[in-house]
Design a protein around this motif. Sequence first.
Motif, PDB file in Angstrom:
ATOM      1  N   THR A   1       0.830  -1.270   0.484  1.00 13.77           N
ATOM      2  CA  THR A   1       0.043  -0.221   0.052  1.00 13.77           C
ATOM      3  C   THR A   1       1.371   1.118   0.105  1.00 13.77           C
ATOM      4  OG1 THR A   1       0.137   0.328   2.492  1.00 13.77           O
ATOM      5  CG2 THR A   1      -1.487  -0.803   1.415  1.00 13.77           C
ATOM      6  N   PRO A   2       0.345   2.909  -0.215  1.00 18.86           N
ATOM      7  CA  PRO A   2       1.229   3.574  -0.278  1.00 18.86           C
ATOM      8  C   PRO A   2       1.774   3.900   1.743  1.00 18.86           C
ATOM      9  CG  PRO A   2      -0.822   4.378  -1.579  1.00 18.86           C
ATOM     10  CD  PRO A   2      -1.224   2.483  -0.251  1.00 18.86           C
ATOM     11  N   ASP A   3       1.684   3.020   2.009  1.00 18.25           N
ATOM     12  CA  ASP A   3       1.930   3.320   3.499  1.00 18.25           C
ATOM     13  C   ASP A   3       2.841   1.926   3.869  1.00 18.25           C
ATOM     14  OD1 ASP A   3       0.236   5.429   4.532  1.00 18.25           O
ATOM     15  OD2 ASP A   3      -1.522   4.325   4.851  1.00 18.25           O
TER      16      ASP A   3
ATOM     17  N   LEU B   1      10.802  -2.354   3.498  1.00 19.54           N
ATOM     18  CA  LEU B   1       9.946  -3.220   2.856  1.00 19.54           C
ATOM     19  C   LEU B   1       9.907  -3.390   1.532  1.00 19.54           C
ATOM     20  CD1 LEU B   1       8.816  -6.200   3.399  1.00 19.54           C
ATOM     21  CD2 LEU B   1       6.248  -4.826   3.430  1.00 19.54           C
ATOM     22  N   LEU B   2       9.637  -1.924   0.874  1.00 15.74           N
ATOM     23  CA  LEU B   2       9.842  -2.431  -0.811  1.00 15.74           C
ATOM     24  C   LEU B   2      11.523  -2.053  -1.467  1.00 15.74           C
ATOM     25  CD1 LEU B   2       7.415   0.660  -0.981  1.00 15.74           C
ATOM     26  CD2 LEU B   2       6.765  -1.035  -1.364  1.00 15.74           C
ATOM     27  N   ARG B   3      11.677  -2.083  -0.513  1.00 14.59           N
ATOM     28  CA  ARG B   3      13.932  -2.270  -0.860  1.00 14.59           C
ATOM     29  C   ARG B   3      13.918  -3.486  -0.944  1.00 14.59           C
ATOM     30  NH1 ARG B   3      15.208   2.284   2.099  1.00 14.59           N
ATOM     31  NH2 ARG B   3      15.956   0.777   4.189  1.00 14.59           N
ATOM     32  N   GLU B   4      13.797  -4.111   0.231  1.00 16.10           N
ATOM     33  CA  GLU B   4      14.201  -5.956  -0.297  1.00 16.10           C
ATOM     34  C   GLU B   4      12.879  -6.281  -1.173  1.00 16.10           C
ATOM     35  OE1 GLU B   4      12.929  -7.289   3.458  1.00 16.10           O
ATOM     36  OE2 GLU B   4      14.296  -6.771   4.744  1.00 16.10           O
ATOM     37  N   SER B   5      11.594  -5.942  -1.024  1.00 13.98           N
ATOM     38  CA  SER B   5      10.381  -6.698  -2.619  1.00 13.98           C
ATOM     39  C   SER B   5      11.615  -6.417  -3.502  1.00 13.98           C
ATOM     40  CB  SER B   5       9.497  -5.824  -1.986  1.00 13.98           C
ATOM     41  OG  SER B   5       9.071  -6.423  -0.763  1.00 13.98           O
TER      42      SER B   5
ATOM     43  N   ILE C   1       7.384   2.372  -6.331  1.00 19.60           N
ATOM     44  CA  ILE C   1       6.604   2.113  -6.378  1.00 19.60           C
ATOM     45  C   ILE C   1       5.864   2.381  -5.189  1.00 19.60           C
ATOM     46  CG2 ILE C   1       5.605  -0.619  -4.572  1.00 19.60           C
ATOM     47  CD1 ILE C   1       7.950  -1.571  -5.185  1.00 19.60           C
ATOM     48  N   TYR C   2       4.826   3.103  -5.740  1.00 17.32           N
ATOM     49  CA  TYR C   2       3.510   4.126  -4.895  1.00 17.32           C
ATOM     50  C   TYR C   2       4.273   5.662  -5.267  1.00 17.32           C
ATOM     51  CZ  TYR C   2      -0.003   0.979  -4.123  1.00 17.32           C
ATOM     52  OH  TYR C   2      -1.150  -0.720  -4.730  1.00 17.32           O
ATOM     53  N   ASN C   3       5.104   6.015  -4.043  1.00 21.86           N
ATOM     54  CA  ASN C   3       5.366   7.162  -4.175  1.00 21.86           C
ATOM     55  C   ASN C   3       7.316   6.966  -4.280  1.00 21.86           C
ATOM     56  OD1 ASN C   3       3.598   9.303  -4.897  1.00 21.86           O
ATOM     57  ND2 ASN C   3       2.930   8.841  -2.706  1.00 21.86           N
ATOM     58  N   TYR C   4       7.567   5.398  -3.639  1.00 18.98           N
ATOM     59  CA  TYR C   4       9.059   5.789  -2.880  1.00 18.98           C
ATOM     60  C   TYR C   4       9.628   4.893  -4.572  1.00 18.98           C
ATOM     61  CZ  TYR C   4      12.957   3.950  -0.934  1.00 18.98           C
ATOM     62  OH  TYR C   4      14.761   3.700  -0.351  1.00 18.98           O
TER      63      TYR C   4
END
Length: 350
Positions: free
Chosen positions: A41-43, A48-52, A109-112
């Motif tokens: 999600t955006p939150d 976690l986004l980096r790991e993914s 991913i979203y805003n990151y």
Amino acid sequence: MSYMNISENPIIALKAHDRKKLRYKCVNVMRSVVMRLDHFTPDTSHWLLRESANLARIQGIYATSKHLEYFTHESSMILHGIAPWNLSPPVCGYAGGRHNARCLDSIKIYNYTIPVSTYNPVSYAFAGSHPIHVQGMPVESLPFTCLRMAVSRPSTKALAAVSQMLHSLSNFSRHNSEVSRAKEIKIKGSLLAALDKEKKLHPYMQGYNRAKIVLSHTDAGCETLAEAVPQPIVSSIFANEYVSQYRITTNNRTYYADFAVPSIRLLIEFDDAGKLGTTEEEFLDARQSFLKRQSDLQALGYSFFRVTWNDLLGPNSLYYRLLRAALTVKADFRIRTNPVKRLSEDERII
């Protein structure tokens, strides 16, 4: 910090016209490879986004590379569940005589946005190295990954990486430190023997001297990445005077310090707000325990040096701040020349 299971990070390798059939949210990982965003999600936290994204790149290379035989370096660490000290690590793998490196685009991913990276195929195979399968993908074993990181990476990254892998290989437990330290010594000996064997086979082997220092001075007591990254700085200043996972018993309580220098009663610890919990009740309980611990240890004459995430990004500043702390505790403190300090100076890290 350990990486999530591969099955929790689904990627899809697309065939011709497949993109038109997609009926779910996804993001481009590389050409012909996308990652589903069902679990995000955006939150969702940035780490976690980096790991993914790092996992997705590895899976993408595995799905699209014709010559890859097994993953190495940081990619091997990630597949073994160990976090490297890179926000956007390269994807590395043994590919025989193929040397065609390529750029891996940034992933939004979203805003990151996860920064660009590279795929670096390697052509050098260690004698006796055979791939194993981890989570369904071919990967170099941890001992040989230790050798690769020690030989090829800057000393701070190499020491942090090998310390974490050694922690895993030795099943290190601070509650059974004598057995754990014995395992650590044995594993270090086998790694150094393997390095010497490689040197005999390849007399002009690059990185041998650095690797020997790294393997000799790595520390299995580093339980997390946050402890492994400052270890080279601690070792540069205190050499053989410091102890990781230092045990202190007082008032019928047992405490453990990340690092301790018993001769000057200095405790060096990573300052992680996450240890204080996520709810108000957890925070208050943890805060009370934290203050009780600090009071007990200060009553024994110990002083504290706290390391933050920002400190980890500036090893040179951390080095001089820690040195000032040592001089504050003991005015006549002197640094003894040691291999880790010399190596860090040669590589202009400190």
